[in-house]
Design an enzyme around this catalytic site. Structure first.
Site, PDB file in Angstrom:
ATOM      1  N   VAL A  49       4.496  -3.128  45.565  1.00  0.00           N
ATOM      2  CA  VAL A  49       4.802  -2.892  44.076  1.00  0.00           C
ATOM      3  C   VAL A  49       4.717  -1.469  43.464  1.00  0.00           C
ATOM      4  CG1 VAL A  49       3.879  -3.577  41.796  1.00  0.00           C
ATOM      5  CG2 VAL A  49       3.618  -5.077  43.744  1.00  0.00           C
TER       6      VAL A  49
ATOM      7  N   ILE B 174       1.880   1.316  43.443  1.00  0.00           N
ATOM      8  CA  ILE B 174       0.675   0.901  42.854  1.00  0.00           C
ATOM      9  C   ILE B 174      -0.014  -0.290  43.533  1.00  0.00           C
ATOM     10  CG2 ILE B 174       1.140   1.833  40.532  1.00  0.00           C
ATOM     11  CD1 ILE B 174       2.397  -1.022  39.785  1.00  0.00           C
TER      12      ILE B 174
ATOM     13  N   ARG C 157       0.834  -8.800  51.572  1.00  0.00           N
ATOM     14  CA  ARG C 157       1.683  -9.403  52.501  1.00  0.00           C
ATOM     15  C   ARG C 157       3.190  -9.407  52.255  1.00  0.00           C
ATOM     16  NH1 ARG C 157      -2.082 -14.822  52.513  1.00  0.00           N
ATOM     17  NH2 ARG C 157      -1.801 -14.405  50.445  1.00  0.00           N
TER      18      ARG C 157
ATOM     19  N   LYS D 243       0.045  -2.796  47.621  1.00  0.00           N
ATOM     20  CA  LYS D 243       0.848  -3.231  48.732  1.00  0.00           C
ATOM     21  C   LYS D 243       0.197  -4.761  48.981  1.00  0.00           C
ATOM     22  CE  LYS D 243       1.881   0.931  50.916  1.00  0.00           C
ATOM     23  NZ  LYS D 243       1.654   1.788  52.270  1.00  0.00           N
TER      24      LYS D 243
ATOM     25  N   ASP E  50      -2.108 -19.962  43.754  1.00  0.00           N
ATOM     26  CA  ASP E  50      -2.854 -18.721  44.380  1.00  0.00           C
ATOM     27  C   ASP E  50      -3.490 -18.033  43.301  1.00  0.00           C
ATOM     28  OD1 ASP E  50      -3.759 -17.051  46.152  1.00  0.00           O
ATOM     29  OD2 ASP E  50      -1.783 -15.919  46.516  1.00  0.00           O
TER      30      ASP E  50
END
Length: 525
Positions: A235, A227, A231, A229, A349
């Site tokens: 997932v 579901i 770095r 991608k 982040d």
């Protein structure tokens, strides 16, 4: 199995054809029995035998006895495949008083060769093909045959390999589907309870399943589909004990990020409705490969970024998304004192892709891989050892120009608030006002490229002091006007002048209460 037998029959058929061709060609290059006279071996009874590529010959020559008489001499025998000898089988353009012919058509074929000296005036033999050309043709046939056999063998091996891989994949796919079907009907969790109940009952701290369960969970999970991608890795949506889970699989090079995020998720009292629920962490692998699993709650709506691209929002939906996100970030930032308290945590982040949308229309904060903790006992900031520092588009001015005080924990919280103001702008863009709604866009989409560099962002944010554009129509709406004021204060160039997340939580909470008093609130889980 029927398909495999069909492939085997085809292979046997091809090999049978190749064997027949090889035997047929071998019959053309066998040794020949030739008539010989004179014979130099008295035991041959007037015959000689060539090598596999030799030829039979017959020769006639005239020799002068005197000026008026010539002697005719006939000889028969075997030629070996030597270039200088083979040339004698080909008549020259210059007339001679001899003629030699060669043949390979059958046993004793040289007995039937027609030798007339008149042929000496011809440029080529009677049959139109010299022996050298015949041999060249034989060599080319052999080369062609070898090429055909090589290509055929390669294609056969390739087809067998493809068939093997295909049937092995199909078998694994059937097995995976069966495991998935079986997992749908598992009853490991008692009726009337959920995975969350199991976690709450077994882990008083709210930091996932007991460690003894976490160390075996990876082998029990069935991965359904990818579901996302990033770095760090990938997932997956997974199934565990009949419930959906999200499995974050880290690259082996990101072991420090996996360890760091696992450590932060297991912080005492971290569990909150607006923070992604942690279930377990485990390592799965063999001697040749390793997978680092981080198992969390699964939210089918995906990230806030994806959700905003697919949905336009009314005022209440906008406020619920913004308020719930502020509640999650506020819980991270606050320190809970006590015997088993929670340290203050800064995310570092914050962006719409790291905020997930729950089924009930509220948000939860995810991805704590870059988070830092404040250790109040020693007044120190526990910073991760990795070199990543967040997403460039969402970096605050002090991070971009490297003026942030990294030894002061409030500096990290203030940087989070700048990023959170950009997220509020993204949410507000999708609110329908007067039948008009803006497209979902990333902050500064109209100023920097899709993947901006640090220099791009520093020029826009620090030097030119540009902030995302706020449409005038937002100031004419009661709720959006407050949102504009909140996000503008989050963007303040001075970190100390920015609102705290607790202040934003209370401000947006009053708006939610106001709108709930006039409209029916959405159903919560």
């Amino acid at each position: 199995m029927a398909d495999l037998r069909l492939v085997g029959c085809k292979i046997y058929s091809v090999w049978g054809t190749l064997l027949f061709v090889l035997l047929f060609y071998a019959s053309e290059v066998r040794a020949l029995l030739c008539y010989c006279h004179p014979c130099y071996n008295s035991d041959t009874n007037g015959t000689c035998k060539t090598s596999d590529t030799g030829a039979c010959y017959a020769s006639k020559s005239l020799s002068s006895i005197d000026e008026n008489e010539e002697l005719e001499t006939l000889t028969w025998g075997c030629f070996e495949p030597v270039e200088e000898i083979l040339l004698q089988c080909t008549p020259s353009n210059v007339p001679h008083k001899w003629v030699t012919k060669c043949c390979k058509e059958g046993e004793l074929c040289n007995l039937y060769l027609n030798l007339t000296l008149a042929e000496l005036d011809l440029d080529l033999p009677d049959d139109g093909t010299s022996d050298r050309e015949q041999r060249a043709e034989s060599v080319s046939k052999l080369a062609l045959l070898i090429s055909i056999v090589s290509v055929t063998v390669f294609l056969i091996v390739l087809l067998v390999a493809i068939a093997f891989i295909y049937f092995r994949y199909k078998r694994q796919e059937l097995r995976r589907r069966q495991l998935l079907v079986d997992s749908e009907h598992e009853t490991f969790i008692p009726p009337g309870q959920s995975l969350h109940h199991l976690i709450d009952e077994s882990s008083g701290s709210g930091s996932g399943l007991p460690l003894i369960v976490q160390r075996t969970i990876a082998k029990q999970i069935t991965l359904v589909r990818s579901i996302g991608k990033g770095r760090f890795g990938e997932v997956w949506k997974g199934k565990w004990r009949g419930e959906n889970v999200a499995v974050k699989i880290f690259f082996t090079t990101e072991e420090q990020s996996w360890f760091r995020e696992t450590e932060l998720y297991q912080t005492v009292l971290l569990r909150h409705d607006n923070i992604l629920g942690f279930i377990a962490a485990d390592i799965k692998g063999t001697g040749s490969w390793t997978q680092l699993y981080l198992i969390t709650d699964y939210h089918e709506n995906g990230s806030l970024y994806d959700y905003l691209h697919l949905h336009a929002l009314d005022t209440s939906e906008m406020l619920y998304l913004a308020h719930s996100a502020s509640c999650g970030l506020s819980h991270l930032h606050v320190e809970i004192f006590g015997t088993r308290g929670k340290p203050a945590i800064a995310h570092r982040d914050i962006k719409s892709k790291n905020i997930l949308v729950r089924k009930n229309g509220t948000c939860c904060i995810a991805d704590l891989g870059l988070a830092v903790r404040y250790v109040s006992e020693t007044n120190e900031v526990d910073v991760a050892s990795n070199t990543r520092c967040g997403t460039r588009r969402y970096m605050s001015p002090e991070v971009l120009d490297e003026t942030m005080n990294k030894n002061h924990f409030d500096s990290y919280k203030q940087a989070d608030m700048y990023s959170f103001g950009l997220v509020l702008w993204e949410i507000a863009r999708r609110c329908v006002i007067g039948g008009i709604v803006h497209d979902a866009e990333l902050p500064y989409y109209d100023y920097v490229p899709q993947d901006p560099s640090i220099e791009d962002m520093r020029k826009i944010v620090c030097i030119e002091r540009i902030r995302p554009t706020i449409p005038d129509v937002w100031y004419h709406d009661e709720y959006l006007k407050v949102m504009c004021r909140v996000m503008s204060e989050c963007w303040n160039p001075s970190p100390a002048a920015r609102l705290t997340c607790l202040r934003i939580k209370k401000t947006l909470g009053r708006l939610v209460e106001s709108i709930e008093s006039t409209t029916k609130p959405p159903k919560h889980q």
